[in-house]
Enzyme design. Structure first.
Site, PDB file in Angstrom:
ATOM      1  NE  ARG A 163      42.499  42.516  46.086  1.00 26.59           N
ATOM      2  CZ  ARG A 163      41.812  41.828  47.022  1.00 26.59           C
ATOM      3  NH1 ARG A 163      42.031  42.307  48.410  1.00 26.59           N
ATOM      4  NH2 ARG A 163      40.726  41.095  46.957  1.00 26.59           N
ATOM      5  CB  SER A 237      40.311  41.462  40.086  1.00 24.38           C
ATOM      6  OG  SER A 237      39.614  40.441  40.711  1.00 24.38           O
ATOM      7  CD  GLU A 333      43.527  43.526  41.934  1.00 25.98           C
ATOM      8  OE1 GLU A 333      42.412  43.935  42.647  1.00 25.98           O
ATOM      9  OE2 GLU A 333      44.012  42.514  41.916  1.00 25.98           O
TER      10      GLU A 333
HETATM   11  P1  FAD Z   1      53.989  40.003  39.004  1.00 25.64           P
HETATM   12  O1  FAD Z   1      52.773  40.040  38.018  1.00 25.64           O
HETATM   13  O2  FAD Z   1      55.224  39.042  38.363  1.00 25.64           O
HETATM   14  O3  FAD Z   1      54.361  41.355  39.432  1.00 25.64           O
HETATM   15  C1  FAD Z   1      53.506  42.236  39.783  1.00 25.64           C
HETATM   16  C2  FAD Z   1      54.098  43.649  40.401  1.00 25.64           C
HETATM   17  O4  FAD Z   1      55.010  43.222  41.528  1.00 25.64           O
HETATM   18  C3  FAD Z   1      55.005  44.075  39.374  1.00 25.64           C
HETATM   19  O5  FAD Z   1      54.851  45.517  39.631  1.00 25.64           O
HETATM   20  C4  FAD Z   1      56.372  43.625  39.931  1.00 25.64           C
HETATM   21  O6  FAD Z   1      57.557  44.408  39.269  1.00 25.64           O
HETATM   22  C5  FAD Z   1      56.355  43.577  41.359  1.00 25.64           C
HETATM   23  N1  FAD Z   1      57.329  42.503  41.694  1.00 25.64           N
HETATM   24  C6  FAD Z   1      56.821  40.967  41.649  1.00 25.64           C
HETATM   25  N2  FAD Z   1      57.868  40.448  42.550  1.00 25.64           N
HETATM   26  C7  FAD Z   1      58.707  41.547  43.074  1.00 25.64           C
HETATM   27  C8  FAD Z   1      59.494  41.512  44.001  1.00 25.64           C
HETATM   28  N3  FAD Z   1      60.235  40.105  44.353  1.00 25.64           N
HETATM   29  N4  FAD Z   1      60.183  42.472  44.430  1.00 25.64           N
HETATM   30  C9  FAD Z   1      59.664  43.714  43.889  1.00 25.64           C
HETATM   31  N5  FAD Z   1      58.622  43.880  43.020  1.00 25.64           N
HETATM   32  C10 FAD Z   1      58.060  42.577  42.667  1.00 25.64           C
HETATM   33  N6  FAD Z   1      45.405  38.994  43.592  1.00 25.64           N
HETATM   34  C11 FAD Z   1      44.938  38.978  44.856  1.00 25.64           C
HETATM   35  O7  FAD Z   1      45.422  39.871  45.582  1.00 25.64           O
HETATM   36  N7  FAD Z   1      43.570  38.072  45.072  1.00 25.64           N
HETATM   37  C12 FAD Z   1      43.342  37.109  44.404  1.00 25.64           C
HETATM   38  O8  FAD Z   1      42.396  36.188  44.663  1.00 25.64           O
HETATM   39  C13 FAD Z   1      43.990  36.943  43.286  1.00 25.64           C
HETATM   40  N8  FAD Z   1      43.553  35.819  42.307  1.00 25.64           N
HETATM   41  C14 FAD Z   1      44.039  36.005  40.807  1.00 25.64           C
HETATM   42  C15 FAD Z   1      43.564  34.965  40.160  1.00 25.64           C
HETATM   43  C16 FAD Z   1      44.133  34.810  38.992  1.00 25.64           C
HETATM   44  C17 FAD Z   1      43.506  33.837  38.101  1.00 25.64           C
HETATM   45  C18 FAD Z   1      45.104  35.671  38.368  1.00 25.64           C
HETATM   46  C19 FAD Z   1      45.798  35.253  37.133  1.00 25.64           C
HETATM   47  C20 FAD Z   1      45.652  36.627  39.411  1.00 25.64           C
HETATM   48  C21 FAD Z   1      45.114  36.787  40.511  1.00 25.64           C
HETATM   49  N9  FAD Z   1      45.549  37.656  41.608  1.00 25.64           N
HETATM   50  C22 FAD Z   1      44.941  37.816  42.575  1.00 25.64           C
HETATM   51  C23 FAD Z   1      46.529  38.676  40.975  1.00 25.64           C
HETATM   52  C24 FAD Z   1      47.772  38.104  41.170  1.00 25.64           C
HETATM   53  O9  FAD Z   1      47.990  36.810  41.361  1.00 25.64           O
HETATM   54  C25 FAD Z   1      48.744  38.606  42.567  1.00 25.64           C
HETATM   55  O10 FAD Z   1      48.805  40.221  42.483  1.00 25.64           O
HETATM   56  C26 FAD Z   1      50.082  38.060  42.774  1.00 25.64           C
HETATM   57  O11 FAD Z   1      50.609  38.623  43.838  1.00 25.64           O
HETATM   58  C27 FAD Z   1      51.018  38.599  41.657  1.00 25.64           C
HETATM   59  O12 FAD Z   1      52.287  37.781  41.787  1.00 25.64           O
HETATM   60  P2  FAD Z   1      53.302  37.618  40.593  1.00 25.64           P
HETATM   61  O13 FAD Z   1      54.480  36.976  41.131  1.00 25.64           O
HETATM   62  O14 FAD Z   1      52.753  37.034  39.497  1.00 25.64           O
HETATM   63  O15 FAD Z   1      53.646  39.178  40.411  1.00 25.64           O
HETATM   64  P1  NAP Z   2      32.618  37.291  44.588  1.00 24.80           P
HETATM   65  O1  NAP Z   2      32.778  36.261  45.918  1.00 24.80           O
HETATM   66  O2  NAP Z   2      31.792  36.932  43.483  1.00 24.80           O
HETATM   67  O3  NAP Z   2      32.304  38.538  45.126  1.00 24.80           O
HETATM   68  C1  NAP Z   2      32.178  40.030  44.311  1.00 24.80           C
HETATM   69  C2  NAP Z   2      32.782  40.835  45.222  1.00 24.80           C
HETATM   70  O4  NAP Z   2      32.051  41.177  46.150  1.00 24.80           O
HETATM   71  C3  NAP Z   2      34.307  40.548  45.626  1.00 24.80           C
HETATM   72  O5  NAP Z   2      35.141  41.158  44.838  1.00 24.80           O
HETATM   73  C4  NAP Z   2      34.295  40.922  47.091  1.00 24.80           C
HETATM   74  O6  NAP Z   2      35.214  41.799  47.484  1.00 24.80           O
HETATM   75  C5  NAP Z   2      32.989  41.385  47.439  1.00 24.80           C
HETATM   76  N1  NAP Z   2      32.373  40.616  48.396  1.00 24.80           N
HETATM   77  C6  NAP Z   2      31.670  39.468  48.301  1.00 24.80           C
HETATM   78  N2  NAP Z   2      31.290  38.865  49.521  1.00 24.80           N
HETATM   79  C7  NAP Z   2      31.884  39.557  50.474  1.00 24.80           C
HETATM   80  C8  NAP Z   2      31.801  39.412  51.821  1.00 24.80           C
HETATM   81  N3  NAP Z   2      31.263  38.666  52.527  1.00 24.80           N
HETATM   82  N4  NAP Z   2      32.291  40.715  52.449  1.00 24.80           N
HETATM   83  C9  NAP Z   2      33.015  41.763  51.892  1.00 24.80           C
HETATM   84  N5  NAP Z   2      33.166  41.718  50.522  1.00 24.80           N
HETATM   85  C10 NAP Z   2      32.358  40.578  49.724  1.00 24.80           C
HETATM   86  O7  NAP Z   2      34.099  37.452  43.942  1.00 24.80           O
HETATM   87  P2  NAP Z   2      34.837  36.365  43.119  1.00 24.80           P
HETATM   88  O8  NAP Z   2      35.613  37.038  41.984  1.00 24.80           O
HETATM   89  O9  NAP Z   2      34.469  35.099  43.064  1.00 24.80           O
HETATM   90  O10 NAP Z   2      36.302  36.358  44.046  1.00 24.80           O
HETATM   91  C11 NAP Z   2      36.302  35.811  45.302  1.00 24.80           C
HETATM   92  C12 NAP Z   2      37.498  36.325  46.324  1.00 24.80           C
HETATM   93  O11 NAP Z   2      38.791  36.089  45.563  1.00 24.80           O
HETATM   94  C13 NAP Z   2      37.205  38.005  46.467  1.00 24.80           C
HETATM   95  O12 NAP Z   2      37.706  38.201  47.766  1.00 24.80           O
HETATM   96  C14 NAP Z   2      38.319  38.453  45.330  1.00 24.80           C
HETATM   97  O13 NAP Z   2      38.827  39.811  45.873  1.00 24.80           O
HETATM   98  C15 NAP Z   2      39.337  37.346  45.330  1.00 24.80           C
HETATM   99  N6  NAP Z   2      39.964  37.486  43.635  1.00 24.80           N
HETATM  100  C16 NAP Z   2      40.838  38.496  43.675  1.00 24.80           C
HETATM  101  C17 NAP Z   2      41.161  38.460  42.368  1.00 24.80           C
HETATM  102  C18 NAP Z   2      42.350  39.363  42.128  1.00 24.80           C
HETATM  103  O14 NAP Z   2      43.126  39.183  41.044  1.00 24.80           O
HETATM  104  N7  NAP Z   2      42.496  40.644  42.806  1.00 24.80           N
HETATM  105  C19 NAP Z   2      41.029  37.672  41.250  1.00 24.80           C
HETATM  106  C20 NAP Z   2      39.845  36.548  41.690  1.00 24.80           C
HETATM  107  C21 NAP Z   2      39.702  36.566  42.980  1.00 24.80           C
HETATM  108  P3  NAP Z   2      36.643  41.602  47.425  1.00 24.80           P
HETATM  109  O15 NAP Z   2      37.449  41.447  46.223  1.00 24.80           O
HETATM  110  O16 NAP Z   2      37.177  42.813  48.477  1.00 24.80           O
HETATM  111  O17 NAP Z   2      36.974  40.380  48.541  1.00 24.80           O
END
Ligand code: FAD
Ligand code: NAP
Length: 337
Positions: A163, A237, A333
């Site tokens: 991340r 998250s 995050e």
């Molecule tokens: P924004 O929220 O608009 O911006 C985020 C940051 O990036 C800010 O600092 C902004 O200035 C910068 N930025 C945005 N666009 C640009 C650009 N073009 N150039 C330079 N800087 C820029 N994230 C995960 O990694 N994995 C997941 O599974 C995941 N699941 C999610 C589930 C839900 C329900 C939600 C709400 C969020 C989730 N996220 C997840 C987080 C999020 O979706 C990601 O981080 C996504 O990439 C953010 O994109 P955005 O366009 O909305 O960015």
């Molecule tokens: P989950 O499957 O309930 O698991 C909980 C956590 O345990 C996860 O965050 C994941 O880490 C870790 N994990 C579970 N199984 C794993 C495996 N086999 N190997 C390594 N790590 C494992 O999590 P969840 O909330 O439903 O999310 C599912 C996936 O979507 C995850 O990968 C999570 O990161 C991603 N997600 C991200 C966001 C965001 O905003 N960043 C939001 C929703 C979902 P990791 O997170 O490192 O995978």
């Protein structure tokens, strides 16, 4: 007037009400460069907005705020079994993933249904279900905010981590990402080892595994577990999963035998932050219109009338209680604005 005062309520998935004093959108590179030059002339710092799904608005935005609306997706060179593809930064990430599947390409299916834009994806090296974009990333084109010059960043330039990337740490806020390129597989190569993917595919009655079947399974899993921002405001998250040394882990397991963990390498393990938060009694917590989601303690929510400051305060209270109980300091995050 180039910039307008604009409410950001519809531009962030927490649904928080804050104003951007100087807001503008761009849908081509020239327009972007003109807006950057205008901001520089007024000596105003600049921020870029994508889908607003990874920000917490705790106050009005004093920067010039530029919304990235660059659109376009294309197939570029074919390199053996790999296909180079490109997407403009303002495209919706999920629509781009579906488009790659329509082209018969594999790689991004595990990243289905992640909200936000293509341009934000490299910022935190988005990841889910065992895949991160760095696994398929080729390069990106960005504009330097201070000079207006265009740069290409190859994978090795981006310093991708869990991340993390150079754009979130060392060079945060310096660039507008305009276009991102990926190298995708044209032949089957899947990752179904994470969690319940295999089970859900079987439940869906799928005989032959495919990128499309994996994408459908992931969409179903996500919809069953994660709150839809259109219904309850959230930014996914809120905290990263902490990585701790194996020694610290072994000591903690003596005290908390149920603690789940995942090996990162020989020296460190990842502990699910959601579990730590749940153990501190926060799951389902609600006060002042904000809270901790009842199904996933890693997700902080705005029930409708909440304030960004209250979400921030809640996150600080959670960090303090996890530190007290486990001696682990959670890192946010979500980007705090
Ligand atoms: P924004 O929220 O608009 O911006 C985020 C940051 O990036 C800010 O600092 C902004 O200035 C910068 N930025 C945005 N666009 C640009 C650009 N073009 N150039 C330079 N800087 C820029 N994230 C995960 O990694 N994995 C997941 O599974 C995941 N699941 C999610 C589930 C839900 C329900 C939600 C709400 C969020 C989730 N996220 C997840 C987080 C999020 O979706 C990601 O981080 C996504 O990439 C953010 O994109 P955005 O366009 O909305 O960015
Ligand atoms: P989950 O499957 O309930 O698991 C909980 C956590 O345990 C996860 O965050 C994941 O880490 C870790 N994990 C579970 N199984 C794993 C495996 N086999 N190997 C390594 N790590 C494992 O999590 P969840 O909330 O439903 O999310 C599912 C996936 O979507 C995850 O990968 C999570 O990161 C991603 N997600 C991200 C966001 C965001 O905003 N960043 C939001 C929703 C979902 P990791 O997170 O490192 O995978």
């Amino acid at each position: 007037m180039m910039f307008k005062s604009t409410s950001l309520q519809q531009y962030n998935t927490f649904g928080l009400n804050a104003m951007a004093k100087k807001f503008a959108a761009f849908n081509n590179i020239e327009e972007c460069k003109l807006l950057l030059a205008a901001a520089a002339q007024q000596q105003m710092p600049v921020r870029i907005l994508g889908g607003g799904s990874n920000i917490l608005l705790t106050q009005d935005v004093e920067h010039v705020l530029l919304k990235n609306d660059l659109l376009g997706m294309a197939l570029l060179d074919r390199l053996g079994d790999l296909q180079l593809v490109s997407a403009a930064a303002g495209e919706s990430w999920h629509s781009f993933v579906l488009w790659t599947l329509d082209q018969g390409l594999q790689g991004l299916e595990n990243l289905s249904l992640i909200p936000g834009t293509v341009g934000a994806a490299p910022i935190q090296n988005i990841g889910a279900y065992g895949v991160e974009i760095k696994d398929y990333f080729h390069s990106l084109v960005a504009i330097d905010i201070s000079s207006g010059h265009q740069h290409t960043f190859l994978k090795q330039d981006c310093e991708f981590g869990y991340r993390e990337s150079i754009f979130k740490k060392k060079r945060a806020g310096e660039f507008v990402i305009c276009e991102v390129r990926f190298l995708l597989n044209t032949i089957p190569k899947y990752n179904t080892s994470y969690g319940a993917i295999g089970e859900v595919i079987a439940q869906q009655g799928v005989q032959d595994i495919s990128a499309r079947a994996i994408s459908k399974a992931i969409i179903a899993i996500r919809q069953s577990k994660l709150p839809d921002p259109a219904v309850i405001g959230n930014a996914g998250s809120f905290f990263k999963n902490p990585e701790i040394s194996t020694e610290r882990h072994d000591a903690l397991v003596q005290l908390h035998p149920q603690m789940p963990s995942y090996k990162v390498n020989d020296n460190s393990v990842k502990v699910p932050a959601g579990w730590l938060i749940e153990q501190c009694g926060w799951k389902g917590y609600s006060a002042n219109g904000v809270g901790v989601h009842k199904l996933q303690a890693l997700v902080l929510v705005n029930y409708g009338q909440g304030k960004g400051q209250d979400v921030y305060k809640l996150s600080a209270d959670i960090i303090a209680s996890v530190q007290e109980k486990f001696d682990i300091v959670l890192e946010r995050e979500v980007n705090i604005w």
